[in-house]
Design a protein around this motif. Sequence first.
Motif, PDB file in Angstrom:
ATOM      1  N   SER A 112       0.835  -1.204   0.000  1.00 60.89           N
ATOM      2  CA  SER A 112       0.000   0.000   0.000  1.00 60.89           C
ATOM      3  C   SER A 112       0.871   1.255   0.000  1.00 60.89           C
ATOM      4  O   SER A 112       0.560   2.246  -0.686  1.00 60.89           O
ATOM      5  N   LEU A 113       1.974   1.219   0.737  1.00 61.33           N
ATOM      6  CA  LEU A 113       2.907   2.347   0.758  1.00 61.33           C
ATOM      7  C   LEU A 113       3.498   2.576  -0.630  1.00 61.33           C
ATOM      8  O   LEU A 113       3.591   3.715  -1.103  1.00 61.33           O
ATOM      9  N   PHE A 114       3.892   1.494  -1.303  1.00 65.33           N
ATOM     10  CA  PHE A 114       4.439   1.633  -2.651  1.00 65.33           C
ATOM     11  C   PHE A 114       3.417   2.260  -3.590  1.00 65.33           C
ATOM     12  O   PHE A 114       3.749   3.100  -4.427  1.00 65.33           O
ATOM     13  N   ALA A 115       2.162   1.827  -3.462  1.00 61.47           N
ATOM     14  CA  ALA A 115       1.108   2.393  -4.306  1.00 61.47           C
ATOM     15  C   ALA A 115       0.916   3.880  -3.996  1.00 61.47           C
ATOM     16  O   ALA A 115       0.753   4.709  -4.898  1.00 61.47           O
ATOM     17  N   GLU A 116       0.941   4.222  -2.714  1.00 61.33           N
ATOM     18  CA  GLU A 116       0.769   5.609  -2.299  1.00 61.33           C
ATOM     19  C   GLU A 116       1.879   6.498  -2.847  1.00 61.33           C
ATOM     20  O   GLU A 116       1.641   7.637  -3.270  1.00 61.33           O
ATOM     21  N   GLN A 117       3.095   5.973  -2.866  1.00 63.92           N
ATOM     22  CA  GLN A 117       4.241   6.733  -3.351  1.00 63.92           C
ATOM     23  C   GLN A 117       4.390   6.665  -4.878  1.00 63.92           C
ATOM     24  O   GLN A 117       5.256   7.324  -5.441  1.00 63.92           O
ATOM     25  N   ARG A 118       3.544   5.868  -5.529  1.00 65.08           N
ATOM     26  CA  ARG A 118       3.568   5.730  -6.985  1.00 65.08           C
ATOM     27  C   ARG A 118       4.975   5.390  -7.485  1.00 65.08           C
ATOM     28  O   ARG A 118       5.535   6.053  -8.368  1.00 65.08           O
ATOM     29  N   VAL A 119       5.574   4.363  -6.895  1.00 69.83           N
ATOM     30  CA  VAL A 119       6.908   3.950  -7.312  1.00 69.83           C
ATOM     31  C   VAL A 119       6.881   3.499  -8.769  1.00 69.83           C
ATOM     32  O   VAL A 119       5.832   3.163  -9.322  1.00 69.83           O
ATOM     33  N   ARG A 120       8.049   3.480  -9.408  1.00 72.97           N
ATOM     34  CA  ARG A 120       8.138   3.081 -10.811  1.00 72.97           C
ATOM     35  C   ARG A 120       7.682   1.641 -10.996  1.00 72.97           C
ATOM     36  O   ARG A 120       7.046   1.291 -11.987  1.00 72.97           O
ATOM     37  N   GLY A 121       8.047   0.793 -10.061  1.00 69.76           N
ATOM     38  CA  GLY A 121       7.670  -0.611 -10.102  1.00 69.76           C
ATOM     39  C   GLY A 121       8.149  -1.270  -8.829  1.00 69.76           C
ATOM     40  O   GLY A 121       8.821  -0.641  -7.997  1.00 69.76           O
ATOM     41  N   VAL A 122       7.832  -2.547  -8.654  1.00 70.79           N
ATOM     42  CA  VAL A 122       8.151  -3.240  -7.404  1.00 70.79           C
ATOM     43  C   VAL A 122       8.756  -4.608  -7.697  1.00 70.79           C
ATOM     44  O   VAL A 122       8.282  -5.349  -8.569  1.00 70.79           O
ATOM     45  N   LEU A 123       9.810  -4.946  -6.958  1.00 70.04           N
ATOM     46  CA  LEU A 123      10.362  -6.297  -6.908  1.00 70.04           C
ATOM     47  C   LEU A 123       9.858  -6.919  -5.613  1.00 70.04           C
ATOM     48  O   LEU A 123      10.023  -6.336  -4.541  1.00 70.04           O
ATOM     49  N   LEU A 124       9.247  -8.091  -5.711  1.00 71.12           N
ATOM     50  CA  LEU A 124       8.506  -8.632  -4.566  1.00 71.12           C
ATOM     51  C   LEU A 124       8.806 -10.102  -4.341  1.00 71.12           C
ATOM     52  O   LEU A 124       8.696 -10.915  -5.255  1.00 71.12           O
ATOM     53  N   THR A 125       9.202 -10.437  -3.108  1.00 72.86           N
ATOM     54  CA  THR A 125       9.242 -11.824  -2.665  1.00 72.86           C
ATOM     55  C   THR A 125       8.052 -12.005  -1.736  1.00 72.86           C
ATOM     56  O   THR A 125       8.087 -11.593  -0.576  1.00 72.86           O
ATOM     57  N   PRO A 126       6.956 -12.584  -2.219  1.00 72.35           N
ATOM     58  CA  PRO A 126       5.718 -12.604  -1.436  1.00 72.35           C
ATOM     59  C   PRO A 126       5.752 -13.589  -0.280  1.00 72.35           C
ATOM     60  O   PRO A 126       6.373 -14.652  -0.357  1.00 72.35           O
TER      61      PRO A 126
END
Length: 341
Positions: A112-126
């Motif tokens: 949610s924080l990444f979405a709020e900050q509108r990052v370029r993209g995300v690398l995720l280990t779920p």
Amino acid sequence: MAQSVGIKDVARAAGVSVGTVSNVINRPDSVATETRARVQSAIDRLGYVRSESARQLRAGRSRIMGLLVLDMGNPFFVDVARGAERAAREDGLGVMVCNSAQSASEEAEYLSLFAEQRVRGVLLTPTDASGRSIDSFRRHGIPFVLVDRVAEGTTECSVSVDDVAGGALAVRHLVDAGHRSIAYVSGPPGLNQVRDRRTGALNALAEAGLGPDNLRELPTERLDVAAGRDAGARLLGLADRPTAVFCANDLLALGVLQAMYAAGITVPDDLAIVGYDDIEFAAAAAVPLTSVRQPAVTMGALAAELLLEETEAETTGKRHEHRRVVLQPELVVRRSSLAAR
């Protein structure tokens, strides 16, 4: 790619002005209860999140890439971050590194924080095995790449290691050394990596004509040294103690090694140990640790490159083909597993 939901979309859905939506977000007490509830319902339904960085993004695209991993206390993920940071820096980006601590709720908060900050993209280990966090994040239209996880059931890119092959390498090595009773210190059962390494271990036993009863599983709630020490204590309490242990990562293996040392059990003469990841501390342990090496830096760099390709395609209008990259592990043999049987 889905479009981000803006404040105008919320206003339209709720049948109110943009100013009213802004008041609900920033000054909720100034809005009538019924109107506030209607606006909040629209926010929840559309998945709108306030963009704290909207003003700076009007002039251009975000220069930040998000990285969310299971445990930054694990040197494996530090190496993943190093690889990602190197690739991002070459493209002029910074990396925001966050730690879910293997908690589904913390994972959801950081996404949610990444979405709020509108990052370029995300690398995720779920860490959320249900996939709810990913499903919720996907609707924001922010590209992401899965790291250390195969993209099963999703269309996104992923970079992982063949953990089934890695588990087989570890247990095949122990079987070849003469071990017939092996413990698997496995970590949280909800993690795909843990399950895949167990599958590989069972495959190696089957190749040798041995059944699943020859593998004694000792699950742990976490993948750290303390959990390894606890597993080691449980192992010492077994009446028919196995002669070898395969651990789902090196931190668990180092914890088991500490428990054996404290109890006067000699490694590898009384108990052979094999870890996974081949972190720097594996070779520097009191008894150098045999481990299945994952190319962590390469994983991070490749994942970042795939993400950059996707975001660049969005800008230029080029077609992006999602890819699933699976790297191969390597067994690094050291003294912890070399006793003759």
